[in-house]
Design an enzyme around this catalytic site. Structure first.
Site, PDB file in Angstrom:
ATOM      1  N   ASP A   1       9.253   3.194   1.702  1.00 27.55           N
ATOM      2  CA  ASP A   1       8.063   3.944   2.126  1.00 27.55           C
ATOM      3  C   ASP A   1       7.890   3.737   3.630  1.00 27.55           C
ATOM      4  O   ASP A   1       7.436   2.684   4.080  1.00 27.55           O
ATOM      5  CB  ASP A   1       6.852   3.428   1.347  1.00 27.55           C
TER       6      ASP A   1
ATOM      7  N   THR B   1       1.271  23.928  -4.578  1.00 31.21           N
ATOM      8  CA  THR B   1       1.036  25.252  -3.981  1.00 31.21           C
ATOM      9  C   THR B   1       1.659  25.375  -2.588  1.00 31.21           C
ATOM     10  O   THR B   1       2.436  26.286  -2.317  1.00 31.21           O
ATOM     11  CB  THR B   1      -0.477  25.547  -3.892  1.00 31.21           C
TER      12      THR B   1
ATOM     13  N   PHE C   1       0.870  -1.185   0.000  1.00 33.27           N
ATOM     14  CA  PHE C   1       0.000   0.000   0.000  1.00 33.27           C
ATOM     15  C   PHE C   1       0.903   1.229   0.000  1.00 33.27           C
ATOM     16  O   PHE C   1       1.677   1.447   0.923  1.00 33.27           O
ATOM     17  CB  PHE C   1      -0.913   0.042   1.233  1.00 33.27           C
TER      18      PHE C   1
ATOM     19  N   LYS D   1       2.183  10.688   8.176  1.00 39.23           N
ATOM     20  CA  LYS D   1       1.558  10.209   9.415  1.00 39.23           C
ATOM     21  C   LYS D   1       2.203  10.812  10.680  1.00 39.23           C
ATOM     22  O   LYS D   1       2.064  11.973  10.938  1.00 39.23           O
ATOM     23  CB  LYS D   1       1.541   8.678   9.440  1.00 39.23           C
TER      24      LYS D   1
HETATM   25  C1  LIG Z   1       2.888   2.759   3.780  1.00 46.10           C
HETATM   26  C2  LIG Z   1       1.928   3.840   3.371  1.00 46.10           C
HETATM   27  N1  LIG Z   1       2.239   4.625   2.337  1.00 46.10           N
HETATM   28  C3  LIG Z   1       1.438   5.621   1.939  1.00 46.10           C
HETATM   29  C4  LIG Z   1       0.235   5.857   2.566  1.00 46.10           C
HETATM   30  C5  LIG Z   1      -0.655   6.967   2.093  1.00 46.10           C
HETATM   31  O1  LIG Z   1      -0.691   7.971   3.028  1.00 46.10           O
HETATM   32  P1  LIG Z   1      -1.881   9.033   3.024  1.00 46.10           P
HETATM   33  O2  LIG Z   1      -3.116   8.309   3.464  1.00 46.10           O
HETATM   34  O3  LIG Z   1      -1.421  10.092   3.987  1.00 46.10           O
HETATM   35  O4  LIG Z   1      -2.009   9.547   1.627  1.00 46.10           O
HETATM   36  C6  LIG Z   1      -0.138   5.056   3.655  1.00 46.10           C
HETATM   37  C7  LIG Z   1      -1.405   5.278   4.345  1.00 46.10           C
HETATM   38  O5  LIG Z   1      -1.902   4.469   5.078  1.00 46.10           O
HETATM   39  C8  LIG Z   1       0.731   4.016   4.069  1.00 46.10           C
HETATM   40  O6  LIG Z   1       0.427   3.218   5.098  1.00 46.10           O
END
Ligand SMILES: Cc1ncc(COP(=O)(O)O)c(C=O)c1O
Length: 493
Positions: free
Chosen positions: A318, A373, A209, A349
């Site tokens: 990530d 922006t 994800f 987060k």
């Molecule tokens: C590993 C990871 N990357 C990216 C995201 C996307 O973040 P956002 O919901 O702030 O767009 C999440 C969200 O849960 C995540 O867990």
């Protein structure tokens, strides 16, 4: 004395035995409730009223209940019906210090910060005078080893989306060998055509994800509902290892499974390259979070890093969900002991704002290529700075390790006590999960019943309960969670 109590006591006493060698966390003096208290159905009558009101204005499929953030404190979330929950999910894993932490209130109450709050700048064009210092004291203060640059963004998806762009730009800049783009490239890119919009690819993993925006969604593979009906990019998707838990009891099998996945990574690099669709980068989570808390070993990640080097691709880690101390290290990838750091690390987060750290090579070579922006929000940097300071001053990483150990031991005990219901308790720090044997319906019932007992938790993957408490979650909170789960499971047995 119940077996659970005994197990918890023995894990606590083993903690006590090692305390003289560990730097003990400073005792956290939190102004919070003594425990959860539930007075109404969830959602309660006031929440239901507000839900009707909101539903006439907006979709509300995901609303659980409405909150009273003024009254919420520390690890406890209060709802509009006066119910108090011990929150181990913390706004989808995004509050580092719980609710109304004094260090954050101080930042927002400080008159010196008022103009930052009132005048939201277009940071890329007109940053305030204190911006370099703020970036230094918040983001750079915790930059992953080897990554000296940072670009600020708003959310996790936005961070990944722009990091992907940075990878493609880096790749094409190398391809051109320093020459400027051709007139043909400049013209064709305006019509989404090659060579200006080249057929480059980015590898991701099954179960990953990385966000829900269009580019990120091409690398997200955790649930069909996120992707359904959205056109996407035909990019390589490698299998993520499906390991057996506990990891230490299945080392040989798990190693073979990781080998299988790494062989596939090699094969996909070769396949896409020979099809004239170069793989410019690989994006991976240190623990697949939304996909079900799937772990892989440090060796797996070290080898993955080496493979990206071998094929001249970027390695993007990530850390949107795994970052900021939750695994007991500030960044989860610190635990891999890489010889070569990642090229890019994305965050959001618990950092309170988003962005990505990167090496010099990934700096955009001209203006407005990585831009929007606001490019984040300076007041979030001021809050992040307070978080970094508080984590250091209160030794919260040690707190996470200790609370996490009590929670994981408690869950391991529960899976032994309820072998037909639970399995695969696993985790790092307080980034902990357990699987429900009865699948999705069983997991959701446990989550609902936990909520009725005042524990706000969350799910991930198909059948997993995940714990994502704040860094101020302590061993006694962990005991409360385990006891509540014990009661729920006993009622279901
Ligand atoms: C590993 C990871 N990357 C990216 C995201 C996307 O973040 P956002 O919901 O702030 O767009 C999440 C969200 O849960 C995540 O867990």
């Amino acid at each position: 004395m119940s077996l659970l109590r005994k197990t918890l006591q023995s894990s606590l006493s083993s903690l006590k035995q090692v305390r003289h060698v560990l730097a003990a966390p400073k005792k956290l003096s939190l102004d919070e409730f003594d425990g959860p208290s539930i007075k109404t159905d969830i959602p309660g009558p006031r929440s239901k009223e507000l839900l009707r009101e909101l539903n006439s204005l907006s979709t509300t499929h995901e609303v659980q209940f409405f909150c009273n953030y003024e009254e919420s404190k520390g690890n406890y979330l209060v709802d509009v019906d006066g119910n108090v929950f011990l929150d181990i999910f913390m706004q989808i894993s995004s509050l580092p210090l719980g609710y109304n932490h004094p260090a954050l209130l101080k930042v927002l109450n400080d008159p010196a910060n008022l103009s930052t709050l009132v005048n939201r700048p277009a940071l890329g064009n007109l940053p305030p005078a204190d911006f370099p210092l703020r970036v230094q004291n918040s983001l750079i203060a915790v930059a992953p080893k080897g990554l000296t640059n940072v670009k600020t963004m708003a959310c996790g998806s936005c961070s990944n989306e722009n990091a992907y762009k940075a990878i493609f730009m880096w790749y094409m800049t190398k391809q051109r060998g320093g020459a400027p783009p051709s007139p043909e490239e400049l013209e064709t890119c305006m019509y989404n055509k090659s060579p200006g919009a080249p057929d480059l690819t980015l590898m991701s993993f099954t179960g990953a994800f990385h966000g829900r925006t269009l580019g990120c969604l091409a690398t997200t593979h955790s649930k069909a509902i996120h992707k359904l009906d959205i056109p996407s990019l035909d990019w390589p998707i490698a299998p993520f290892p499906q390991l057996k838990y506990p990891l230490e009891e299945h080392e040989a099998e798990n190693r073979a499974e990781e080998r299988r996945c790494l062989d596939q990574v090699h094969a996909l690099f070769r396949e896409y390259t020979s099809a004239g669709r170069p793989v410019c980068g690989v994006v991976v989570e240190p623990v697949q979070a939304e996909g079900g808390d799937n772990h892989a070993s440090p060796e797996f990640f070290r080898e993955l890093r080496a493979i990206t080097k071998e094929y001249g691709a970027a390695f993007l880690v990530d850390e949107v969900q795994t970052g900021v101390g939750v695994t007991g290290s500030w960044w989860a990838h610190d635990l891999w002991q890489l010889d070569d750091p990642p090229d890019i690390v994305t965050f959001a987060k618990k950092m309170l704002g988003g962005g990505y750290f990167h090496t010099e090579e990934f700096r955009a070579n001209s203006g407005y290529r990585i831009f929007n922006t606001w490019l984040g929000e300076p007041s979030k940097l001021a809050m992040c700075e307070a978080v970094v300071k508080t984590v250091q001053e209160e030794n919260l990483l040690e707190n996470v390790r200790q609370a996490g150990s009590v929670l994981l031991d408690g869950l391991k005990h529960l899976q032994t006590k309820y072998p037909t219901q639970l399995e695969n308790a696993r985790g790092l720090g307080t980034f902990i999960a357990i699987d429900c044997k009865g699948g999705d319906a069983h997991r959701n019932k446990i989550l609902t019943d936990l909520k009725r007992k005042g524990i706000q938790s969350g799910g991930c993957g198909e059948r997993t309960i995940r714990c994502r408490p704040a860094l101020i979650f302590q061993p006694h909170h962990a005991e409360m969670v385990v006891n509540a789960m014990d009661e729920v499971l006993a009622e279901q047995a």
